[in-house]
Scaffold this active site. Sequence first.
Site, PDB file in Angstrom:
ATOM      1  N   ASP A  31      41.916  64.287  31.379  1.00 20.28           N
ATOM      2  CA  ASP A  31      41.097  62.741  30.692  1.00 20.28           C
ATOM      3  C   ASP A  31      40.078  62.935  32.437  1.00 20.28           C
ATOM      4  O   ASP A  31      38.955  62.255  32.118  1.00 20.28           O
ATOM      5  CB  ASP A  31      42.013  61.647  30.463  1.00 20.28           C
ATOM      6  CG  ASP A  31      41.322  60.213  30.393  1.00 20.28           C
ATOM      7  OD1 ASP A  31      40.749  59.905  32.071  1.00 20.28           O
ATOM      8  OD2 ASP A  31      41.628  59.963  30.099  1.00 20.28           O
ATOM      9  N   PHE A  81      43.590  58.369  29.038  1.00 20.66           N
ATOM     10  CA  PHE A  81      43.169  56.372  29.414  1.00 20.66           C
ATOM     11  C   PHE A  81      41.949  55.633  28.312  1.00 20.66           C
ATOM     12  O   PHE A  81      41.073  55.931  28.785  1.00 20.66           O
ATOM     13  CB  PHE A  81      42.947  56.199  30.434  1.00 20.66           C
ATOM     14  CG  PHE A  81      43.668  57.178  31.994  1.00 20.66           C
ATOM     15  CD1 PHE A  81      45.346  56.613  31.954  1.00 20.66           C
ATOM     16  CD2 PHE A  81      43.098  57.751  32.431  1.00 20.66           C
ATOM     17  CE1 PHE A  81      46.006  57.720  32.576  1.00 20.66           C
ATOM     18  CE2 PHE A  81      44.286  59.282  33.063  1.00 20.66           C
ATOM     19  CZ  PHE A  81      45.391  58.727  33.567  1.00 20.66           C
ATOM     20  N   ASP A 123      39.000  54.355  27.198  1.00 19.52           N
ATOM     21  CA  ASP A 123      38.340  53.625  27.340  1.00 19.52           C
ATOM     22  C   ASP A 123      37.363  53.775  26.943  1.00 19.52           C
ATOM     23  O   ASP A 123      37.274  54.076  25.218  1.00 19.52           O
ATOM     24  CB  ASP A 123      38.021  54.447  28.847  1.00 19.52           C
ATOM     25  CG  ASP A 123      37.323  55.249  29.227  1.00 19.52           C
ATOM     26  OD1 ASP A 123      37.422  56.004  27.905  1.00 19.52           O
ATOM     27  OD2 ASP A 123      36.553  55.222  30.047  1.00 19.52           O
TER      28      ASP A 123
END
Length: 336
Positions: A309, A234, A236
């Site tokens: 992650d 993810f 970010d």
Amino acid sequence: MVLQVLNTCQQVVRQSKDVKIVSSNVPKLAEKIYLLVKEEKLTLDEFKKCTLHPKNEDEEAINWIFLVDSINYCFIDPNNKCHWTVTWKNNKYSGYFGLCAAINRAIENGIKMTDMKTCLDLTKTQLDEIFLGDDGTTLPLLQQRYLCVQQSASVLLQKYKGNFVNCILEANHSAQKLLEIISENFSYFRDESIYNGLKVAFYKRAQILIADIWSSFRGSGFGEFHDIDTLTMFADYRVPQVLLYFGVLEYSEKLKETLKQDILLEHDTPEEVEIRAASVVAVNEIVCEVKKLMTQHQVHKICNSIMVDTYLWGYRRENAAILEDTPYHKTLNIYY
């Protein structure tokens, strides 16, 4: 759709000017993660272990996850020097966990946040009160969060009888199909950028929504997806920081200097896209290396980008002081 994330990110990495992957440093980090997976210290149900997350496995839990992930973004407020915290059950929480605590506090106070009709009827002022921090401050981008809650509730009520579980049922145990349903119906989950004329897919929050459901239900029932391993990490701002710390990512001197000066990167700028894309590809390399180790040692465990992650994101929180001097990019947007 999910494979499009990895493919487009690989194309960015091939053209990248300011960010590169140091593949020679991947095996060392992969070894560390492999041992955690082998010893069952990193498993698929990390989401479930958090005291703030639902313990029930029903439609209400699904709607809770959907609501939280609809507004799970941007806890950086460059104009506010106060640290936003929320107290719930005598514990203080910040960032994502503060968001979860605020939602739980509202539910405890009689506001049924898992009911989409209730969410649709909320005013912006009421939402502001729900997210009011201990020092009187609230979350950044509150107007955008309010619009996200409104869209979430409206679409679910109009098309899915007010329950996100109906989106899951329509996907028929396919993470890729569910990703398609989410991105087509909820515009604020449609996380895409343009890089040198190429449309780059990230779908950070749409993927994390699917991953949270998978983890919360331990890969069974509503959380059973036959293609869950096709999800990427993810993208970010904190996971890239950890990858940089471990030497898996390398930034140009110009980019490092920009980040050290605490200058915000505009969303969709080449540097921002390169950081996110390299993170996706790097984590995929780590997963491949972990799976090689498992094959070599005949270890039959689950490992995918979701779990890697989760480990990297958690590592930053647990070792915040150690990573203090490792720069990370900041940008104000609704996608992460």
